[in-house]
Design a protein around this motif. Structure first.
Motif, PDB file in Angstrom:
ATOM      1  N   VAL A  81      29.808  29.911  35.497  1.00 52.30           N
ATOM      2  CA  VAL A  81      30.655  30.088  36.678  1.00 52.30           C
ATOM      3  C   VAL A  81      32.114  30.019  36.262  1.00 52.30           C
ATOM      4  CG1 VAL A  81      31.191  29.246  38.982  1.00 52.30           C
ATOM      5  CG2 VAL A  81      28.863  29.031  38.091  1.00 52.30           C
ATOM      6  N   GLU A  82      32.882  31.007  36.659  1.00 51.19           N
ATOM      7  CA  GLU A  82      34.288  31.084  36.274  1.00 51.19           C
ATOM      8  C   GLU A  82      35.127  30.014  36.967  1.00 51.19           C
ATOM      9  OE1 GLU A  82      35.554  33.130  33.975  1.00 51.19           O
ATOM     10  OE2 GLU A  82      33.511  33.817  33.607  1.00 51.19           O
ATOM     11  N   ARG A  83      36.184  29.609  36.278  1.00 50.67           N
ATOM     12  CA  ARG A  83      37.068  28.579  36.822  1.00 50.67           C
ATOM     13  C   ARG A  83      37.699  29.036  38.134  1.00 50.67           C
ATOM     14  NH1 ARG A  83      41.734  27.468  32.842  1.00 50.67           N
ATOM     15  NH2 ARG A  83      42.078  29.647  33.407  1.00 50.67           N
ATOM     16  N   TRP A  84      38.150  30.283  38.200  1.00 51.31           N
ATOM     17  CA  TRP A  84      38.750  30.786  39.430  1.00 51.31           C
ATOM     18  C   TRP A  84      37.723  30.885  40.566  1.00 51.31           C
ATOM     19  CZ3 TRP A  84      43.683  31.330  40.851  1.00 51.31           C
ATOM     20  CH2 TRP A  84      44.651  31.288  39.850  1.00 51.31           C
ATOM     21  N   VAL A  94      34.877  36.625  40.578  1.00 51.02           N
ATOM     22  CA  VAL A  94      36.088  36.023  41.134  1.00 51.02           C
ATOM     23  C   VAL A  94      36.576  36.810  42.344  1.00 51.02           C
ATOM     24  CG1 VAL A  94      38.478  35.381  40.640  1.00 51.02           C
ATOM     25  CG2 VAL A  94      36.718  35.097  38.884  1.00 51.02           C
ATOM     26  N   ALA A  95      36.574  38.134  42.234  1.00 49.02           N
ATOM     27  CA  ALA A  95      37.043  38.962  43.342  1.00 49.02           C
ATOM     28  C   ALA A  95      36.135  38.818  44.559  1.00 49.02           C
ATOM     29  CB  ALA A  95      37.111  40.421  42.896  1.00 49.02           C
ATOM     30  N   THR A 139      42.933  45.515  39.573  1.00 50.74           N
ATOM     31  CA  THR A 139      43.687  44.512  38.811  1.00 50.74           C
ATOM     32  C   THR A 139      43.815  44.933  37.353  1.00 50.74           C
ATOM     33  OG1 THR A 139      42.948  42.738  40.270  1.00 50.74           O
ATOM     34  CG2 THR A 139      43.749  42.104  38.090  1.00 50.74           C
ATOM     35  N   GLN A 140      42.704  45.370  36.797  1.00 56.08           N
ATOM     36  CA  GLN A 140      42.738  45.792  35.399  1.00 56.08           C
ATOM     37  C   GLN A 140      43.624  47.019  35.216  1.00 56.08           C
ATOM     38  OE1 GLN A 140      39.110  45.903  32.837  1.00 56.08           O
ATOM     39  NE2 GLN A 140      39.427  48.110  32.955  1.00 56.08           N
ATOM     40  N   THR A 198      42.210  38.532  37.548  1.00 59.95           N
ATOM     41  CA  THR A 198      41.685  38.795  38.891  1.00 59.95           C
ATOM     42  C   THR A 198      41.897  37.598  39.801  1.00 59.95           C
ATOM     43  OG1 THR A 198      40.022  40.275  37.957  1.00 59.95           O
ATOM     44  CG2 THR A 198      39.645  39.481  40.191  1.00 59.95           C
ATOM     45  N   GLY A 199      41.714  36.381  39.252  1.00 57.47           N
ATOM     46  CA  GLY A 199      41.955  35.187  40.048  1.00 57.47           C
ATOM     47  C   GLY A 199      43.381  35.109  40.540  1.00 57.47           C
TER      48      GLY A 199
END
Length: 856
Positions: A103-106, A216-217, A468-469, A562-563
């Motif tokens: 799981v991502e931090r953001w 995240v998005a 975003t990218q 993205t975050g």
């Protein structure tokens, strides 16, 4: 404040452990962690744990066993699962995921902020929430609760919409085990439901995009559409009503089922490591899909229609547009079968009960109108509500919808493109909407935006992570060629455009009820964009482009970018969301105990006494007050204002409604006594609750006000023999006006005997009686017969040849039409609206109404 926080934390963790522990054990036994993203672990545990509890609850409600029997069975099943897991791990070890999808931090930040806001706003104890509080209470407090006895209205039978009240039974059982009131447990369910919904959204975003950035998005999209910036005055608020079973089905189980379908259809090809071969899918994933599919139907059977619409759109797009290889088709059909077959079996199991409903299969407008007047906000809302209910975030998703669909390929594009196009077609084509409403449900059309919003979350997950990218890469290139300011300006440009869009959209507080939209430009853009995407997909396929899903682009550090983008977009949406947050805070402005806030504010003076009433006792009160009463104690009510979902005959329902109106909306004491006597004789209530002042319906409700002055007089002077048990004003905010406080004053009476009334005998070959009805708002007169007079043998509408109203022996009006006759009452109707006011005055001046009956 400390006490409230303690109750919230205790309830939150008690429910989490109760449902999560068996779910975790079963998930490990099935090895679902080998196929699911890590962020989907909690929704998977919830689905499996709720399935275990359902197995424990079924025999208890089938045989009328006490609540602790179901709790004991659930405990035994949990211990058995933990023991089996322990033995399996000792013997064969434990399979572990490779850790690439942590799981991502953001993601954790987004989930945490959403849960924190939900804890502040909490569950609103209003409208449908009161029904679920009462249902949870009756399941655990009735001595022999069964499926047929737990509904709130006496004699209504089973409620087909909640044929298996598994979620309500779980909350009631947790309340018993922790020594709390069910209302206190339910108040803590907003953060619990938001936690599950955010995790499910993040998991769907990860599976659809195959990127950590998509996870995240998706969390950001969930927060924009469901928690932080939605229009809170619309139905389906993502916080206040998030725990409701139907919302759990759509917000938690639907994303989980869609993610499983994509994983199975793509044979588990996974995220950012393109050169890592996929593991074989564990068979436990199909078990999880089956359990989630069954629970989706159990939580709200009608909403299975949404799952079917998305599934049919997905398969149609995949087979007709993408034309994939045989292996992909087989995988897609396997995924659809894993979800659909168990859900269909569950739906078939409840269908016999649904068929007991009057007008099942007819259009929604033919359903029993139990709102007393009109359909109000339940009228069908099209198509602008698709985005408007989600505020500016939903509008943004509608605009980005074609870009997101075109960016995908194969199975994922088929799911988004086909599912969205199918939902839009149903909402915008009247004939398709009528087909969907053939179940007789009055809510399917209104709540179409809910499943549409789940797919919008996936749209934003794709679009935001991709944009975003793209912006990062082009800004870096522009910074090298034109300088730092140019690069920063390119990044700021889309945020400034979004800020302007949110400011122009605004958030008009006056629009409490969503308007009827025609074809509007956001809907046209979305439909046109999907059609263009469909045409381009066909052209690309003919040009030889591969239909299989492409490998993801970018590196893992895209998740952090993205975050940051999600955070900046949230700031840009503030012009739209400010009023939304303000209104949400106003709804939760009281920090007092939940039973003294929201729609239960007026009941605090009598609430302690109501909680001590005999479980299963029947209570008579006006339809608005009744809906709150059924949530305060283990009682049933004679009638209330919400839609009737039971299996009782429609004719008797209408008679009961009219008699309740006559008893509590009349200044004529004789009318009140007669109507109350009929209700008491038939439904045997032991208690009466009467308001000391006019009862005002909920805000924006089409209901009338109820003036119970005649009922208060009848109770006080002994016409209805009863003794006063409790009375007093409710607990209102300190800034409440005197008028609000006066209207928040209730009395609880215990009945001692049936009211007495008189009737005259035979005259001129007919049956003559004292006037007991009142010409009301609906231009009808209800004349209660029992216990006043015996119904003549063979009395039918055709045998009444004359109706005469008299005063002092003089005829004053005789032009009434007989609507219906049964063993309880005769219903008469005025001839036309123009004569309505004069007719009412004439009838109220009458001493008696004579019915001339032709003898058989």
């Amino acid at each position: 404040m400390i006490e409230l926080l303690a109750h919230l934390l205790l309830s939150f963790f008690a429910v989490a452990i109760f449902v999560g522990l068996p779910g975790w054990a079963l998930s490990r036994l099935l090895e679902t962690q080998l196929a699911l993203p890590a962020v989907l672990a909690l929704p998977a545990w919830f689905a499996l744990g709720l399935g275990v509890w359902t197995l424990a609850l079924l025999p208890s409600l089938s045989f009328g066993w006490p609540w602790w029997v179901a709790a004991a069975v659930h405990g035994a099943l949990t211990v058995a699962l933990l023991a089996a897991l322990h033995l399996r791990q000792r013997r064969a070890g434990h399979a572990k995921s490779d850790g690439r999808d942590h799981v991502e931090r953001w993601t954790l930040i987004g989930i945490g902020l959403s849960v924190l806001l939900a804890a502040v706003l909490r569950t609103r104890l209003a409208f449908d929430v009161l029904f679920h509080i009462g249902l949870a209470r009756r399941i655990v407090e009735l001595p022999h609760a069964t499926f047929a006895s737990v509904d709130r209205i006496v004699g209504s039978g089973v409620n087909p919409a909640y044929l298996v009240p598994t979620w309500q039974g779980l909350l009631g059982t947790v309340a018993k085990l922790t020594g709390q009131d069910p209302a206190q447990v339910i108040e803590a369910m907003a953060p619990f439901a938001v936690l599950l919904g955010a995790c499910a959204a993040a998991g769907l975003g990860r599976v659809i995009t195959q990127r950590a950035a998509g996870e995240v998005a998706a969390v950001g999209a969930y927060a924009w559409l469901r928690v932080w910036f939605p229009r809170r005055e619309l139905e389906g608020d993502g916080v206040g009503y998030a725990f409701v079973p139907g919302n759990l089905a759509i917000d938690v189980l639907l994303p989980l089922l869609l993610a499983i379908a994509v994983i199975v259809a793509t044979r588990g090809r996974s995220s950012d490591a393109a050169d890592t071969p996929s593991r074989p899918l564990p068979r436990g994933l199909y078990v999880l899909a089956a359990v989630a599919g069954v629970l989706y139907v159990v939580l709200h059977a009608n909403y299975a229609v949404y799952l079917a619409i998305i599934g049919l759109g997905f398969l149609a797009w995949l087979l007709l547009v993408e034309r994939p290889g045989t292996d992909v088709v087989r995988s897609a059909l396997r995924a659809a079968s894993a979800v659909a077959i168990p859900a269909i079996v569950a739906l078939i199991a409840v269908l016999p009960t649904l068929l007991l409903l009057d007008h099942f299969g007819d259009p929604a407008e033919q359903r029993i109108d139990y709102y007393l007047v009109g359909h109000g906000a339940w009228e069908i809302i099209r198509p602008g509500h698709y985005y408007d209910g989600f505020g500016a975030g939903g509008l943004l998703a509608m605009l980005l919808l074609p870009f997101a669909v075109l960016h995908l390929r194969g199975v994922r594009r088929a799911l988004l493109g086909g599912g969205l196009l199918a939902l839009l077609a149903v909402g915008l084509v009247p004939q398709l909407l009528d087909v969907m409403n053939a179940t007789g449900s009055r809510t399917l059309g209104l709540r179409l935006p809910r499943p549409f919003g789940v797919l919008l979350i996936a749209v934003l997950a794709v679009a935001v992570s991709w944009l975003t990218q793209e912006v990062r890469l082009r800004a870096a290139d522009l910074r090298v060629r034109r300088g730092r300011a140019a690069g920063v300006g390119l990044i700021a440009l889309p945020l400034a455009a979004l800020f302007v869009l949110a400011a122009v959209y605004r958030y008009p507080l006056s629009r409490h009820i969503p308007p009827h939209y025609g074809w509007n430009w956001p809907t046209l853009v979305a439909v046109a964009g999907l059609v263009v995407a469909l045409v381009l997909a066909v052209r690309w396929r003919r040009a030889g482009r591969p239909a299989r899903d492409p490998q993801p682009l970018g590196t893992r550090n895209a998740a952090s970018a993205t975050g940051i983008a999600v955070l900046l977009v949230s700031v840009a949406l503030i012009p739209s969301g400010y009023v939304s947050l303000k209104r949400g805070g106003w709804q939760s402005r009281q920090l007092a105990a939940s039973v003294r806030s929201d729609d239960l504010a007026c009941y605090s003076a009598i609430q302690p006494r109501v909680a001590k009433l005999r479980p299963g006792a029947v209570l008579l009160t006006d339809p608005i007050t009744a809906y709150g009463m059924q949530a305060l104690g283990p009682v049933k009510v004679v009638a209330d204002y919400k839609t009737w979902n039971g299996v009782t005959d429609a004719k008797r329902i209408q008679t009961r409604i009219r008699l309740t109106e006559a008893a509590f909306d009349s200044i004529n004491e004789q009318t009140t006594v007669a109507a109350a006597g009929t209700l008491i004789e038939r439904y045997h209530p032991q208690y009466v609750v009467v308001a000391k002042h006019t009862v005002v319906p909920p805000i924006d409700s089409p209901l009338p006000e109820f003036d119970s002055s005649a009922m208060r007089t009848a109770l006080s002077d002994g016409s209805i023999r009863a003794r006063l048990l409790a009375e007093g004003r409710g607990r209102l905010p300190s800034n409440a006006t005197d008028e609000q406080k006066d209207r928040c004053d209730l009395e609880l009476w215990e009945l001692r005997s049936t009211p007495q009334a008189t009737a005259t005998g035979d005259a001129e070959g007919g049956t003559e009686m004292k006037y007991l009805g009142e010409y009301g708002r609906s231009r009808t007169v209800i004349i209660p017969l029992r216990p006043l007079v015996e119904v003549p043998q063979g009395l039918k509408v055709g045998s009444l040849v004359g109706i005469l109203a008299q005063r002092d022996g003089t005829e004053i009006w005789q032009d009434l039409t007989v609507v219906s006759i049964d063993d309880e009452a005769i219903e008469l109707r005025a001839p036309d609206a123009e004569r309505g006011a004069g007719a009412r005055d004439s009838i109220e001046r009458a001493d008696r109404i004579m019915l001339r009956i032709e003898r058989q």
